[in-house]
Enzyme design. Sequence first.
Site, PDB file in Angstrom:
ATOM      1  N   HIS A 108       0.842  -1.188   0.000  1.00 30.33           N
ATOM      2  CA  HIS A 108       0.000   0.000   0.000  1.00 30.33           C
ATOM      3  C   HIS A 108       0.880   1.241   0.000  1.00 30.33           C
ATOM      4  CE1 HIS A 108      -2.155   3.259   2.358  1.00 30.33           C
ATOM      5  NE2 HIS A 108      -2.868   3.147   1.254  1.00 30.33           N
ATOM      6  N   SER A 109       0.557   2.209  -0.844  1.00 22.41           N
ATOM      7  CA  SER A 109       1.209   3.506  -0.849  1.00 22.41           C
ATOM      8  C   SER A 109       2.726   3.354  -1.025  1.00 22.41           C
ATOM      9  CB  SER A 109       0.854   4.263   0.432  1.00 22.41           C
ATOM     10  OG  SER A 109       1.155   5.630   0.328  1.00 22.41           O
TER      11      SER A 109
END
Length: 326
Positions: A108-109
């Site tokens: 994520h991210s």
Amino acid sequence: MRMGTLSLDDFKDVRIPVPWGHISGRWYGNQKERPILAIHGWLDNLGTFDRLIPLLPDHVGVLCIDLPGHGRSSHLQPGVHYSVDDYVYIIPRVMREYGWPKVSLLGHSMGAILMFVYAALAPHTVDLVISLDILISESRQPDGNNLRLSARNMEKHLGEDERLLEGISCEPPAYTLDTLCRALNKGTFQSVRYEVAHHMLHRQVTRSQLYPSKYYFSRDGRIKFLNHAYLDVGLFAEMARRIATNPYLIIKGSESPFLGPSEAFSILSTNNPNFEFYEVQGTHHVHLNEPEKCAQYIVPFLHRHRPPTPRNGSSLEPKEHSKSKL
């Protein structure tokens, strides 16, 4: 064979030795097969996957780690600076620790950015990538504003270093968990909902010795000022070309501004026959707020590219359970 879903209670705490200390993590589910390696985003920790894990198929385990300076992993030594580029090396370190010739990646991210870079550097070792809400960060132009921000971050990073070197050990300000949940919600511009914020807090706060009913942030303060590389858009495009056939899934939150340079995305989506992209309603942390929206695409993707083998699933022996509390 009947397939179930992973249990958030079925995990083994792991500590992976590294020269500066250890990388902390949790290995959920099947421990007889190579798991998916899950890496969180900037300022987050492995708790970001708490609500997604129970929706994933149980024939393959998931090893979630805290990046250095985050969660319960060791902080870097004073005088050593955090860098996005250097974080990429964590992936092959974990692979070598367990002897994996290949790796399956869920990020994520910032964790997803690391996976894009690693997949471009060593595509022959990556059998799939699941990227939550980003492909790669936008190229940072070396204009006045960006340079001033880098200069300011450098000074703040050095200031944190000096406090560490001087041995200042006073306890940071402490707050109630409710206050910290509200602060996390506000600090992420409401990307992390208040009601799920505790999933992230349980690995990045420590109980106060002065005020036992309160807690303080225990992550390394220097990670707020980590270094960002000034990469060229053309380099991003070439990196995308190198990820020629690796199964690659991107799930984007509709309310999030992140994705990456359009050229790199276009190359990957056009050239890679195993590329998939879906947009779901939600914020940058949609996988934490509303994990079902992500799982509906992740689960079939895993069944296509990491299907169960005769050695796993229901044939596994019972696993030991271990639980940790705040």
